[in-house]
Motif scaffolding. Structure first.
Motif, PDB file in Angstrom:
ATOM      1  N   SER A   1      25.637  41.489-118.533  1.00 17.06           N
ATOM      2  CA  SER A   1      24.577  42.201-119.269  1.00 17.06           C
ATOM      3  C   SER A   1      23.246  41.512-119.164  1.00 17.06           C
ATOM      4  O   SER A   1      22.208  42.221-118.958  1.00 17.06           O
ATOM      5  CB  SER A   1      25.074  42.257-120.792  1.00 17.06           C
ATOM      6  OG  SER A   1      25.926  42.888-121.029  1.00 17.06           O
TER       7      SER A   1
ATOM      8  N   VAL B   1      20.381  42.757-126.352  1.00 17.43           N
ATOM      9  CA  VAL B   1      21.904  42.578-126.302  1.00 17.43           C
ATOM     10  C   VAL B   1      22.034  42.403-127.658  1.00 17.43           C
ATOM     11  O   VAL B   1      21.415  42.096-128.591  1.00 17.43           O
ATOM     12  CB  VAL B   1      22.248  41.012-125.774  1.00 17.43           C
ATOM     13  CG1 VAL B   1      23.769  40.554-126.307  1.00 17.43           C
ATOM     14  CG2 VAL B   1      22.177  40.928-124.414  1.00 17.43           C
TER      15      VAL B   1
ATOM     16  N   ASN C   1      26.833  46.289-127.458  1.00 23.97           N
ATOM     17  CA  ASN C   1      26.342  47.212-126.539  1.00 23.97           C
ATOM     18  C   ASN C   1      26.521  46.686-125.116  1.00 23.97           C
ATOM     19  O   ASN C   1      26.070  47.069-124.264  1.00 23.97           O
ATOM     20  CB  ASN C   1      24.897  47.501-126.880  1.00 23.97           C
ATOM     21  CG  ASN C   1      23.965  46.238-126.603  1.00 23.97           C
ATOM     22  OD1 ASN C   1      24.453  45.102-126.687  1.00 23.97           O
ATOM     23  ND2 ASN C   1      22.848  46.395-126.266  1.00 23.97           N
ATOM     24  N   LEU C   2      27.186  45.673-125.001  1.00 28.54           N
ATOM     25  CA  LEU C   2      27.631  45.176-123.584  1.00 28.54           C
ATOM     26  C   LEU C   2      28.062  46.021-122.457  1.00 28.54           C
ATOM     27  O   LEU C   2      27.678  46.029-121.486  1.00 28.54           O
ATOM     28  CB  LEU C   2      28.409  43.785-123.648  1.00 28.54           C
ATOM     29  CG  LEU C   2      27.799  42.612-124.638  1.00 28.54           C
ATOM     30  CD1 LEU C   2      28.862  41.235-124.719  1.00 28.54           C
ATOM     31  CD2 LEU C   2      26.525  42.055-124.585  1.00 28.54           C
ATOM     32  N   SER C   3      29.038  46.758-123.230  1.00 25.86           N
ATOM     33  CA  SER C   3      29.673  47.785-122.304  1.00 25.86           C
ATOM     34  C   SER C   3      28.723  48.797-122.026  1.00 25.86           C
ATOM     35  O   SER C   3      28.894  49.698-120.909  1.00 25.86           O
ATOM     36  CB  SER C   3      30.867  48.240-123.067  1.00 25.86           C
ATOM     37  OG  SER C   3      30.581  48.768-124.569  1.00 25.86           O
TER      38      SER C   3
ATOM     39  N   LEU D   1      25.481  48.468-121.309  1.00 27.84           N
ATOM     40  CA  LEU D   1      24.495  47.703-120.381  1.00 27.84           C
ATOM     41  C   LEU D   1      25.140  47.729-119.195  1.00 27.84           C
ATOM     42  O   LEU D   1      24.422  47.867-118.018  1.00 27.84           O
ATOM     43  CB  LEU D   1      24.083  46.420-121.176  1.00 27.84           C
ATOM     44  CG  LEU D   1      23.148  46.487-122.089  1.00 27.84           C
ATOM     45  CD1 LEU D   1      23.054  44.963-122.626  1.00 27.84           C
ATOM     46  CD2 LEU D   1      21.790  46.639-121.472  1.00 27.84           C
ATOM     47  N   THR D   2      26.423  47.391-119.300  1.00 27.13           N
ATOM     48  CA  THR D   2      27.169  47.102-117.805  1.00 27.13           C
ATOM     49  C   THR D   2      27.875  48.232-117.217  1.00 27.13           C
ATOM     50  O   THR D   2      28.323  48.052-116.073  1.00 27.13           O
ATOM     51  CB  THR D   2      28.294  45.891-118.149  1.00 27.13           C
ATOM     52  OG1 THR D   2      28.886  46.336-119.040  1.00 27.13           O
ATOM     53  CG2 THR D   2      27.427  44.788-118.267  1.00 27.13           C
TER      54      THR D   2
ATOM     55  N   TYR E   1      28.784  39.561-121.046  1.00 26.74           N
ATOM     56  CA  TYR E   1      27.810  38.867-121.350  1.00 26.74           C
ATOM     57  C   TYR E   1      26.915  38.614-120.258  1.00 26.74           C
ATOM     58  O   TYR E   1      25.791  38.657-120.081  1.00 26.74           O
ATOM     59  CB  TYR E   1      27.818  37.817-122.423  1.00 26.74           C
ATOM     60  CG  TYR E   1      26.514  37.079-122.760  1.00 26.74           C
ATOM     61  CD1 TYR E   1      25.478  37.758-123.475  1.00 26.74           C
ATOM     62  CD2 TYR E   1      26.402  35.748-122.365  1.00 26.74           C
ATOM     63  CE1 TYR E   1      24.500  37.166-123.865  1.00 26.74           C
ATOM     64  CE2 TYR E   1      25.250  35.052-122.842  1.00 26.74           C
ATOM     65  CZ  TYR E   1      24.352  35.671-123.466  1.00 26.74           C
ATOM     66  OH  TYR E   1      23.261  35.113-123.666  1.00 26.74           O
TER      67      TYR E   1
END
Length: 274
Positions: free
Chosen positions: A264, A211, A54-56, A58-59, A261
């Protein structure tokens, strides 16, 4: 097991031949006839190379990625949550001449997840490449079908047209229902509202508050959940930022995921102090 209602996924023409071949090279596979053995090998190659993450989310912008963006994410090896990984896998399977469709599933919220149905020689199989668990073997959609990987067991239980996925927590004996899905195939637009909520509504699922990144090989798993990391087989351990950074660099594509990361964690820290 028959699917009571069938509808086109709408993903049949998302992936052209060039993109298909590019992705197969990325995961180290060659095109073969659409058999169960090939589906199993393809799924395991995807799990080993393309992470659930899910980093993409969050960012990125607080809206779901378009079809074109999903294609680009997959072809870079970026992966994502269920709408990225399972939409792409469905499109790939169409291009490889599999009979594939999308299944609506419920987890913490009703109708909040996406699964796949794949028919081979008249038998339908359940596939899920977008959940964060090692569903490395396609299961025939029949009562009691199960698989075991890395000490993790998952099994289908059926009640009418509803199928429950029972599984043990990783490394534990206690069983839980991870999700339920209905035996009806739907168009990808069915998930529009659910996707908008996941990307834009904090509290609808866990993906905007912590994360998540993992990938699975046949005998090993690499899992990060918030400040906990785990290499399976092995025990959980708490990781500070620098430890998490080094772990991602070691087990994932560092050029892709180290910057994500970092960003994030900045986004989450800013959210906590807002």
């Amino acid at each position: 097991m028959n699917i009571k209602h069938r509808e086109s996924s709408g993903l049949e023409n998302w992936l052209d031949e060039s993109a298909c071949e590019q992705f197969l090279r990325l995961i180290g596979m060659r095109r073969q006839p659409p058999t169960l053995d090939y589906l199993t090998g393809l799924l395991r190659a995807c799990y080993a190379r393309i992470p659930f993450q899910n980093l993409s989310m969050l960012t990125g912008p607080r809206r779901p990625p378009s079809g074109e963006q999903i294609m680009k994410m997959a072809l870079r090896g970026l992966g994502g949550p269920c709408d990225v990984n399972n939409f792409f896998l469905c499109a790939l399977l169409h291009r490889l001449q599999f009979d594939a469709g999308l299944l609506p599933a419920s987890m913490a919220e009703p109708d909040c997840h996406i699964g796949l149905s794949v028919t081979i020689d008249g038998q339908r199989y359940w596939v899920d490449f977008g959940n964060g668990f090692p569903y490395l073997t396609p299961l025939p959609i029949v009562h009691g079908a199960f698989a075991v990987h890395i000490g993790f067991r998952y099994q289908l239980q059926m009640l009418g047209d509803t199928v429950s996925v029972w599984q043990n927590a990783l490394g534990e004996k206690q069983k839980m229902v991870n999700q339920t899905f209905t035996l009806r195939e739907v168009h990808y637009s069915h998930f529009d509202r659910m996707r908008a909520r996941h990307y834009g509504e904090p509290g609808f699922g866990p993906f905007l508050s912590g994360v998540r990144i993992n990938r699975w090989e046949l005998k090993r798993g690499f899992i990060m959940r918030d400040n906990t990391i785990r290499n399976l087989p092995g025990k959980k351990r708490t990781a500070d930022f620098e430890t998490g950074l080094a772990w991602i660099r070691r087990h994932f594509d560092g050029k892709l995921f180290v910057p994500l990361y970092r960003k994030s964690m900045e986004v989450l820290d800013a959210t906590k102090h807002a």
